[in-house]
Design a protein around this motif. Structure first.
Motif, PDB file in Angstrom:
ATOM      1  N   LEU A 215       0.823  -1.213   0.000  1.00 49.10           N
ATOM      2  CA  LEU A 215       0.000   0.000   0.000  1.00 49.10           C
ATOM      3  C   LEU A 215       0.857   1.263   0.000  1.00 49.10           C
ATOM      4  O   LEU A 215       0.583   2.218  -0.734  1.00 49.10           O
ATOM      5  N   ILE A 216       1.911   1.259   0.793  1.00 46.56           N
ATOM      6  CA  ILE A 216       2.755   2.443   0.868  1.00 46.56           C
ATOM      7  C   ILE A 216       3.536   2.638  -0.436  1.00 46.56           C
ATOM      8  O   ILE A 216       3.672   3.758  -0.934  1.00 46.56           O
ATOM      9  N   ASP A 219       1.099   3.964  -2.880  1.00 43.99           N
ATOM     10  CA  ASP A 219       0.710   5.316  -2.504  1.00 43.99           C
ATOM     11  C   ASP A 219       1.778   6.313  -2.953  1.00 43.99           C
ATOM     12  O   ASP A 219       1.461   7.417  -3.410  1.00 43.99           O
ATOM     13  N   GLU A 220       3.047   5.948  -2.831  1.00 44.02           N
ATOM     14  CA  GLU A 220       4.125   6.812  -3.302  1.00 44.02           C
ATOM     15  C   GLU A 220       4.092   6.949  -4.826  1.00 44.02           C
ATOM     16  O   GLU A 220       4.350   8.029  -5.368  1.00 44.02           O
ATOM     17  N   ALA A 222       1.401   6.779  -6.603  1.00 43.05           N
ATOM     18  CA  ALA A 222       0.251   7.634  -6.896  1.00 43.05           C
ATOM     19  C   ALA A 222       0.560   9.105  -6.652  1.00 43.05           C
ATOM     20  O   ALA A 222      -0.037   9.988  -7.277  1.00 43.05           O
ATOM     21  N   ARG A 229      -4.909   4.497  -9.124  1.00 47.06           N
ATOM     22  CA  ARG A 229      -5.916   4.206  -8.089  1.00 47.06           C
ATOM     23  C   ARG A 229      -5.482   2.997  -7.283  1.00 47.06           C
ATOM     24  O   ARG A 229      -4.928   2.038  -7.828  1.00 47.06           O
ATOM     25  N   ILE A 230      -5.767   3.036  -5.989  1.00 44.94           N
ATOM     26  CA  ILE A 230      -5.403   1.931  -5.105  1.00 44.94           C
ATOM     27  C   ILE A 230      -6.637   1.492  -4.329  1.00 44.94           C
ATOM     28  O   ILE A 230      -7.309   2.324  -3.703  1.00 44.94           O
ATOM     29  N   TRP A 232      -7.803  -1.445  -1.435  1.00 45.71           N
ATOM     30  CA  TRP A 232      -7.301  -2.430  -0.469  1.00 45.71           C
ATOM     31  C   TRP A 232      -8.445  -3.359  -0.091  1.00 45.71           C
ATOM     32  O   TRP A 232      -9.487  -2.920   0.399  1.00 45.71           O
ATOM     33  N   ALA A 261       0.903   3.427   6.778  1.00 47.46           N
ATOM     34  CA  ALA A 261      -0.243   2.890   6.051  1.00 47.46           C
ATOM     35  C   ALA A 261      -1.540   3.489   6.585  1.00 47.46           C
ATOM     36  O   ALA A 261      -2.442   3.832   5.813  1.00 47.46           O
ATOM     37  N   ALA A 264      -2.105   6.961   5.151  1.00 50.22           N
ATOM     38  CA  ALA A 264      -2.544   6.964   3.751  1.00 50.22           C
ATOM     39  C   ALA A 264      -4.021   6.635   3.636  1.00 50.22           C
ATOM     40  O   ALA A 264      -4.753   7.214   2.833  1.00 50.22           O
ATOM     41  N   ARG A 269      -6.505   8.368   0.378  1.00 48.01           N
ATOM     42  CA  ARG A 269      -5.799   8.054  -0.861  1.00 48.01           C
ATOM     43  C   ARG A 269      -5.945   6.596  -1.255  1.00 48.01           C
ATOM     44  O   ARG A 269      -5.625   6.222  -2.380  1.00 48.01           O
ATOM     45  N   ILE A 270      -6.426   5.776  -0.333  1.00 47.71           N
ATOM     46  CA  ILE A 270      -6.604   4.342  -0.591  1.00 47.71           C
ATOM     47  C   ILE A 270      -8.054   3.976  -0.291  1.00 47.71           C
ATOM     48  O   ILE A 270      -8.543   4.200   0.820  1.00 47.71           O
TER      49      ILE A 270
END
Length: 454
Positions: A215-216, A219-220, A222, A229-230, A232, A261, A264, A269-270
């Motif tokens: 995820l991290i 996210d970076e 993105a 797009r992320i 989870w 995490a 984020a 953002r997730i």
């Protein structure tokens, strides 16, 4: 088996990963002759597959005491104890030199395909405590049979990841979509891989540290490519302790991972889907994926899926020896209550050894990530203590085998590997399951457990 035959037969260790090589060093220290069989072409072959990931643990915590003694006697100068190695550094600066120090006791390109009591299948009682083990090996030169006085299986779980399917089996259509599904964290420093994920809808499935790491990382990505797009997917119905122990974690890098995490997710953002147990994977008319649950919930327009749902042991080649395994975790039955993830985190697992790792089959032990079955909390330090105890038992020193020589870092919820700190060069450090990847092989062996290979 005659006394002389027993004395001359080696202890076969399966896997030249962190735990297998530590086992060989311990056996050698005890005056026993080890033979390590590794199907890969180099030591730490599985670790090398996640070489871009940084461990949770410092060098001081991922070098086995027996291995350090052996290496330093040959002039090895270890890295800074307080630094955090990547998988590639762990393999290059420690595992390969250790294999070299063991010399001809380590054989590469040797895949173990089976083990049995000589001349007896698992049904026959007579001779199980007197006949040696026969290890069946496949090499480039053909089939071989190796006689062994004992066997330590440290082959890990890296090559048997759990599927995306929520019932433990591949979801319908999962195999057909294998070109869009990966079970390891992509190395986004590779430009081609980075382009594959940038600007796409990426789904991360799983709740352990491997998932948090992924995820991290995305996210970076993105942050550089806002059109990425992320989503989870969590099988559990709520976050609970998913983000771990935070500042209270005695492995600071692991605690920082959960905090990053969480930030984020809380920043929006997730996208998060809780209680999502994938039942069907199908392609839409544009070649993208749709993931669906039994109750009809869907996640659509998916380009890539990163599955971080843990690992399981390959027990197929052990079918002719008598193992006593827990019906839930597939771990040794005396070990299972000590590592049940519903009760324990990495730091609350009681140190254990030969007594908990033995089986009805004399001289057969599962060690390292594989000994944990489907439990996700394995640490390298735990594996090093396991093989110290096993070596003592095989050397006829039950008092030492029973003695606890390990203190584990406390707190934190372990379930895979993770990314934890921002390096000076701006790259995020992470770490996958044993392998060693691991805890949190497979997988630091300590964290993580970098999954050892066979």
């Amino acid at each position: 088996m005659t006394v002389s035959e027993k004395d001359e037969a080696p202890v076969v260790v399966v896997g030249a990963g962190p735990i297998g090589l530590a086992a060989a060093a311990e056996l050698l220290h005890r005056g026993a002759e080890p033979l390590v069989l590794e199907r890969g072409r180099q030591a730490g072959a599985a670790v090398a597959e996640w070489g871009h990931v940084r461990l949770f643990s410092r060098w001081a915590e991922v070098v086995a005491p027996s291995a350090r003694r052996l290496l330093e006697a040959r002039g090895w100068r270890g890295p800074d104890d307080d630094a955090y190695p990547t998988g590639a550094q762990w393999a290059a600066d420690y595992l390969r030199p250790l294999a070299a120090a063991l010399g001809g006791r380590v054989r590469f390109g040797a895949e173990v395909t089976g083990v049995a009591r000589r001349g007896r299948d698992r049904v026959v009682d007579a001779g199980r405590d007197t006949e040696p083990l026969t290890v069946h090996v496949r090499t480039s030169g053909g089939e071989e049979r190796i006689t062994a006085r004992a066997l330590i299986d440290a082959s890990g779980t890296w090559h048997t990841p759990n599927p995306l399917g929520g019932d433990g089996l591949p979801a319908a259509g999962e195999r057909d979509a294998a070109d869009r599904i990966t079970h390891q964290l992509p190395d986004l420093s590779d430009l081609q891989l980075r382009q594959r994920y940038a600007g796409r809808h990426v789904v991360v499935a799983g709740s352990g540290h491997s998932a948090l790491t992924a995820l991290i990382v995305f996210d970076e990505l993105a942050a550089e490519r806002p059109d990425t797009r992320i989503t989870w997917l969590l099988r559990r119905g709520r976050f609970g302790d998913t983000f771990g122990g935070g500042a209270a974690d005695q492995l600071p890098a692991r605690g920082a991972l959960g905090n990053r995490a969480r930030a984020a997710v809380e920043a929006g953002r997730i996208a998060v889907e809780t209680g999502f147990r994938t039942d069907v994977v199908e392609r839409d008319g544009h070649g993208r994926l749709r993931l669906a649950t039994v109750d009809g919930r869907r996640v659509s327009d998916v380009d890539e899926v990163v599955v971080c749902t843990g690992f399981r042991p390959d027990l197929s080649w052990l079918s002719e020896v008598r193992l006593d395994l827990d019906t839930t975790l597939q771990a040794p039955v005396r070990l299972a209550p000590l590592i049940d993830p519903n009760v324990h985190s990495c730091g609350t697992v009681y140190p254990h050894g030969a007594a908990e790792l033995g089986h009805p089959e004399p001289g057969v032990y599962l060690a390292g990530m594989k000994s944990y079955g489907r439990a996700p909390t394995f640490l390298a330090m735990t594996g090093y203590e396991q093989v110290r105890s096993i070596a003592a038992e095989l050397a006829g020193d039950p008092e030492s085998a029973r003695r606890v020589e390990l203190t584990l870092p406390d707190t934190g919820v372990c379930g895979g590997s993770g990314l934890f700190d921002q390096q000076a060069d701006g790259h995020v450090g992470e770490q996958p399951d044993e392998g060693t990847g691991g805890c949190c092989g497979a997988p630091a062996e300590t964290a993580a457990s970098a999954p050892a290979t066979r």
